[in-house]
Each structure stands twice: as structure tokens, then as C-alpha cells.
Design an enzyme around this catalytic site. Structure first.
Site, mmCIF file in Angstrom:
data_model
loop_
_atom_site.group_PDB
_atom_site.id
_atom_site.type_symbol
_atom_site.label_atom_id
_atom_site.label_comp_id
_atom_site.label_asym_id
_atom_site.label_seq_id
_atom_site.Cartn_x
_atom_site.Cartn_y
_atom_site.Cartn_z
ATOM 1 N N HIS A 251 98.341 54.504 -24.888
ATOM 2 C CA HIS A 251 99.560 53.645 -24.721
ATOM 3 C C HIS A 251 99.152 52.322 -24.897
ATOM 4 O O HIS A 251 99.874 51.221 -25.106
ATOM 5 C CB HIS A 251 100.285 53.804 -23.371
ATOM 6 N N ASP B 156 97.774 61.152 -22.731
ATOM 7 C CA ASP B 156 97.628 59.495 -22.709
ATOM 8 C C ASP B 156 96.194 59.468 -23.176
ATOM 9 O O ASP B 156 95.444 58.718 -22.349
ATOM 10 C CB ASP B 156 98.069 58.714 -21.614
ATOM 11 N N SER C 31 94.011 49.705 -17.951
ATOM 12 C CA SER C 31 94.448 51.036 -18.926
ATOM 13 C C SER C 31 93.276 51.253 -19.668
ATOM 14 O O SER C 31 92.568 50.405 -20.380
ATOM 15 C CB SER C 31 95.591 50.522 -19.567
#
EC number: 3.4.21.-
Length: 254
Positions: free
Chosen positions: A68, A117, A212
Site C-alpha cells: 500500500h 500487503d 507502514s
């Protein structure tokens, strides 16, 4: 309670108190050379580079991050390693442009829980691992004895809406079973935990914005890639990571 599940790189709607976001709250400063695989995924804006996500070196010329985090062309990114402090030059930093990257073919940013992901980044220049500041993590097919506490390393915010910390952060967290993790997220729309996830939790400690793609490790064994969590960074919900052992075979083909 209903909430919109979001993975965020920069901002969230101010009115959404229970949105989902990745990054580290409740951590402490890491020491020089303590996590030599930790990297910074950066994007160019004009003539400057800005940190947007973490990444983790697993060979001298390849790194992993969260899928992402990537939406632009490879040429718009660079990776930095050996960076203990974001706003200081320590003399240990190494940078490389990105030749190409591949998101997992089954990654779906619109699906509940953001399955698969994970992405592979290919560096233009191999990293020099002769010093203790930069080096790849060990990545095994299984998590070995990493069943209790793990270290999460972050370059993201230390509190939602606060500034990014100057020093690389670390936090010791407890691993949850996926069943326990799912129960703790019950009632939050879109917060789906599957077998490709691994969860950690410690009250008052959390991922936060900008984390992230960063690594979850047990010793020097890479176990997870930061994927999503609660946007308020309150530490009241588990942080959810991509379970890297589930993607071992795919990564080896990249």
C-alpha cells in the site's frame, strides 16, 4: 462501532476517531547499528526527498515494504539505510534509487484487512554491509521460537498528529493469536484478520503514521511487515502486520 478501514501514509479525516492507520507510540530510541536492516522509503517532491514508509533490507540489493506504500513509478522513490536519525547526518547513511518494484499479485487495497500487503523493491545500487550500520535481516520460513515478544522498529510519528521523531524508535510487543486479534478488532468495520497476518499488542503502544512497511523482528529474524492499525495511535487495538513467512515462496521468485 462502525469505522472506515484505511491505511494512511500522511493524513486522516479529523472526524474519524476509529479509522485504521499504520505507525510507533510508546517506543524508545534505538541504538546505532541495533537494527541495520531498517530502511526509509522516500518519495521525491521537487528537489527534496521525504520519508513516507519503512522498509526492510533482506539481501544487499532487495528490500520489502507494504504494497500500500507504492503507487508511483519506481523512479519516484529512493531507499535509505543506516539512518539512525532522520534530521541528522551520521555518516553511516547509504541511499539507492529503485530500479523496479513488484506488489504481490493478490494485494487488494479495497478488500477488508488489506490482504497480501507486501512488495519487493529492487535497488539500483547494492548496499555495503561491511559496517554494522547496514545489513540484511535473517528471514526464515517459520517464526521459530518467536511466539512471545518481538521488536517493532519505526520511523513514523510517536503520536497521532505529532511530528516524526528524529531518532529511530523501537518497541517490545506481545504476539497475539489471530483469533485473539480478531476478537479485539470485532465491531470495527473492515478490520479483518486472516492467516496472512500476524498481530502484536501492548496497551499504550502502537504503530502510527509513517511506519507502514517497516519490520517486525524477533532477534534478527524478520517476522512481519507493518500493514494497518488504529489511526488514533492510542494503543487500544492490536497492530496488524503482513506475516512474511506466508509469502516466502513468492518473494524467492522475485
Amino acid at each position: 462501532m462502525n469505522a472506515l478501514l484505511n491505511i494512511l501514509l500522511c493524513t486522516l479525516a479529523a472526524t474519524a476517531l476509529a479509522e485504521i492507520s499504520p505507525n510507533i507510540v510508546g517506543g524508545s530510541n534505538a541504538a546505532a547499528g541495533e537494527f541495520p536492516w531498517q530502511g526509509s522509503l522516500q518519495v521525491r517532491s521537487g528537489t527534496s526527498w521525504f520519508h513516507i514508509c519503512g522498509c526492510v533490507l533482506y539481501t544487499t540489493s532487495k528490500a520489502l515494504t507494504a504494497a500500500h506504500c507504492l503507487s508511483n513509478s519506481a523512479s519516484s522513490y529512493r531507499l535509505g539505510f543506516g539512518m539512525l536519525r532522520m534530521n541528522n547526518v551520521d555518516g553511516t547513511e547509504q541511499y539507492s534509487s529503485v530500479t523496479s518494484y513488484t506488489n504481490h499479485p493478490n494485494y487488494n487495497g479495497n478488500a477488508a484487512g488489506y490482504p497480501n500487503d507486501i512488495a519487493v523493491l529492487r535497488l539500483t545500487s547494492s548496499m555495503d554491509t561491511s559496517s554494522s550500520a547496514v545489513g540484511p535481516s535473517v528471514w526464515l520460513l517459520v517464526e521459530r521460537l518467536c511466539r512471545t515478544n518481538m521488536y517493532d522498529q519505526r520511523m513514523g510519528k510517536t503520536q497521532w498528529r505529532w511530528q516524526h521523531p528524529n531518532n529511530l524508535q523501537k518497541v517490545d510487543m506481545t504476539v497475539l493469536t489471530n483469533s485473539d486479534c480478531s476478537s479485539r478488532w470485532s465491531g470495527i468495520s473492515g478490520a479483518t484478520v486472516n492467516s496472512g497476518h500476524i498481530c502484536i499488542f501492548e496497551s499504550g503502544r502502537s504503530a502510527c503514521s509513517g511506519d507502514s512497511g517497516g519490520p517486525l523482528v524477533c532477534g534478527n529474524t524478520l517476522t512481519g511487515i507493518t500493514s494497518w492499525g488504529i489511526s488514533s495511535c492510542s494503543g487500544s487495538y492490536p497492530s496488524v502486520y503482513t506475516r512474511v513467512s506466508s509469502f516466502y515462496n513468492w518473494v524467492q521468485t522475485q
